[in-house]
Design an enzyme around this catalytic site. Structure first.
Site, PDB file in Angstrom:
ATOM      1  N   HIS A  41     -17.694 -23.897 -18.869  1.00 31.01           N
ATOM      2  CA  HIS A  41     -16.306 -24.090 -19.299  1.00 31.01           C
ATOM      3  C   HIS A  41     -16.152 -25.497 -19.854  1.00 31.01           C
ATOM      4  O   HIS A  41     -16.813 -26.433 -19.396  1.00 31.01           O
ATOM      5  CB  HIS A  41     -15.329 -23.963 -18.126  1.00 31.01           C
ATOM      6  CG  HIS A  41     -15.211 -22.584 -17.584  1.00 31.01           C
ATOM      7  ND1 HIS A  41     -14.516 -21.588 -18.211  1.00 31.01           N
ATOM      8  CD2 HIS A  41     -15.721 -22.035 -16.454  1.00 31.01           C
ATOM      9  CE1 HIS A  41     -14.577 -20.481 -17.495  1.00 31.01           C
ATOM     10  NE2 HIS A  41     -15.319 -20.715 -16.426  1.00 31.01           N
ATOM     11  N   HIS A  80     -21.421 -32.091 -17.420  1.00 29.97           N
ATOM     12  CA  HIS A  80     -22.777 -31.588 -17.652  1.00 29.97           C
ATOM     13  C   HIS A  80     -23.534 -31.310 -16.360  1.00 29.97           C
ATOM     14  O   HIS A  80     -24.756 -31.487 -16.291  1.00 29.97           O
ATOM     15  CB  HIS A  80     -23.570 -32.530 -18.578  1.00 29.97           C
ATOM     16  CG  HIS A  80     -23.088 -32.479 -19.989  1.00 29.97           C
ATOM     17  ND1 HIS A  80     -21.891 -33.020 -20.384  1.00 29.97           N
ATOM     18  CD2 HIS A  80     -23.610 -31.919 -21.091  1.00 29.97           C
ATOM     19  CE1 HIS A  80     -21.718 -32.804 -21.665  1.00 29.97           C
ATOM     20  NE2 HIS A  80     -22.737 -32.134 -22.131  1.00 29.97           N
TER      21      HIS A  80
HETATM   22 NI    NI Z   1     -15.805 -19.519 -14.860  1.00 37.87          NI
END
Ligand code: NI
Length: 136
Positions: A41, A80
């Protein structure tokens, strides 16, 4: 009361599953978010500080200082990263938006440079977001 907000961004992966459930139950509840290899995401987090305007500066909180705290205590630890395994403050929870927002709150609540932490708003997608205001 004045409210001041700083917005930051991070990209992370996660997998939603409950280790005490069967694979079948996890699939039923979490669907695509249960994908074994995880998924990513682009998160946005908005940190709102409440306080009075300091007459000496005209600020509630110096946003440069607030930004530094958010970067050091949150962004540098989640950006990250795999939220299931890499982030110490999420080790005991399923990394949903709700639980991530609570974790971010706890990372920041005692480190706000001036004023007090009022709200953590976390966007997991453009359309889905959560608000946490502590244990009211
Ligand atoms: Ni998710």
């Amino acid at each position: 009361m004045m409210y001041v907000t700083r917005r930051e961004h991070f990209s992370s992966s996660h997998r939603l599953f409950n280790p005490t459930w069967s694979d079948e139950r996890n699939h039923e509840v979490f669907g695509k978010c249960n994908n074994a290899a995880g998924h990513g995401h682009n998160y946005y987090v908005e940190i709102t500080v409440a306080g009075d305007i300091d007459p000496a500066t005209g600020y509630v909180v110096d946003l440069k200082k607030l930004k530094q705290v958010i970067i050091e205590r949150v962004i540098s630890r989640v950006d990250h990263r795999n939220l299931n395994v890499d982030v110490d403050f999420l080790h005991d929870v399923i990394p949903t938006s709700e639980n991530i927002a609570v974790g971010i709150w706890r990372q920041l609540v005692d480190h706000i440079p001036q004023g007090r932490l009022y709200q953590v708003r976390l966007y997991e997608t453009e359309k889905n977001f959560v608000d946490y205001r502590g244990e009211e």
